[in-house]
Write an enzyme that holds these catalytic residues in place. Sequence first.
Site, PDB file in Angstrom:
ATOM      1  N   PHE A   1       0.814  -1.208   0.000  1.00  0.00           N
ATOM      2  CA  PHE A   1       0.000   0.000   0.000  1.00  0.00           C
ATOM      3  C   PHE A   1       0.851   1.262   0.000  1.00  0.00           C
ATOM      4  CE2 PHE A   1      -3.092  -2.928   1.963  1.00  0.00           C
ATOM      5  CZ  PHE A   1      -4.276  -2.561   1.336  1.00  0.00           C
ATOM      6  N   ASP A   2       0.460   2.212  -0.825  1.00  0.00           N
ATOM      7  CA  ASP A   2       0.925   3.588  -0.666  1.00  0.00           C
ATOM      8  C   ASP A   2       0.347   4.115   0.646  1.00  0.00           C
ATOM      9  OD1 ASP A   2       1.939   6.216  -1.431  1.00  0.00           O
ATOM     10  OD2 ASP A   2      -0.139   6.704  -1.902  1.00  0.00           O
ATOM     11  N   LEU A   3       0.842   5.260   1.121  1.00  0.00           N
ATOM     12  CA  LEU A   3       0.404   5.779   2.410  1.00  0.00           C
ATOM     13  C   LEU A   3      -0.567   6.952   2.263  1.00  0.00           C
ATOM     14  CD1 LEU A   3       0.484   5.771   5.468  1.00  0.00           C
ATOM     15  CD2 LEU A   3       2.739   6.860   5.380  1.00  0.00           C
TER      16      LEU A   3
END
Length: 234
Positions: free
Chosen positions: A8-10
């Site tokens: 996941f990106d943040l």
Amino acid sequence: MSVTSVLFDLDGTLVDPAGAITSGIRHALVAHGLSDPGEARVETLVGPPLQVGLRTIEGVTDENIDSIIATYRARYEEVGMDESRIYPGIVALLEALRSENIYVAVTTAKPVDIARLLLDRKGLTEHLDAIHGNAGEHGAMGSSKTHIVAEALSHANLDAKSSVVVGDRYYDLDAARDNSVASIGVAWGFAQGDELSKADRQVDNVKELAQALLGERAASSIEIEASVMQEGAE
């Protein structure tokens, strides 16, 4: 799609900065005597390292960029992290993924120590297997996140064929493709124009994301609001 790991990106994917990033950047620029470029212009900077994005702003130079970033980081740690909020449904999704023995990691362009601090403050670290980001502020690899996704794959010896990168910007999608990993673009973040068209799949909300990652049956048991949109998103 049989998924064994999700990267996941943040910001704009797991966490809504709620204006903390853009307002902080604008504050730092003005504090150093530069013109406020406006919210829309600064939103385009969310994604790549600040050392890369800030250089596209008029008045930012080699001489003042480090001071601007230091001002931004001080304000972000003091108030910005607390203003940020987890998107509704994300915690339930992370818990469901872990319960299905799916490996879950964060791959962000943020300096990894800043990412860890934010995730700790938001109580998300306990739902993750690993956190990967840039070593520091200087973005030695430019705006690319290819090395970050590669590190995540190597760190846990993940199978690229059954891994998925989830993010809101084309940097995430390009990094996935460069590592032969599938990608899902989320519509509630900071995507500009049609950049999510590069994704293998696009989702409009967290419920759709759960269905894409877990399948219809497993996702149906998760309590997730269908409508999740970042404040100010188009």
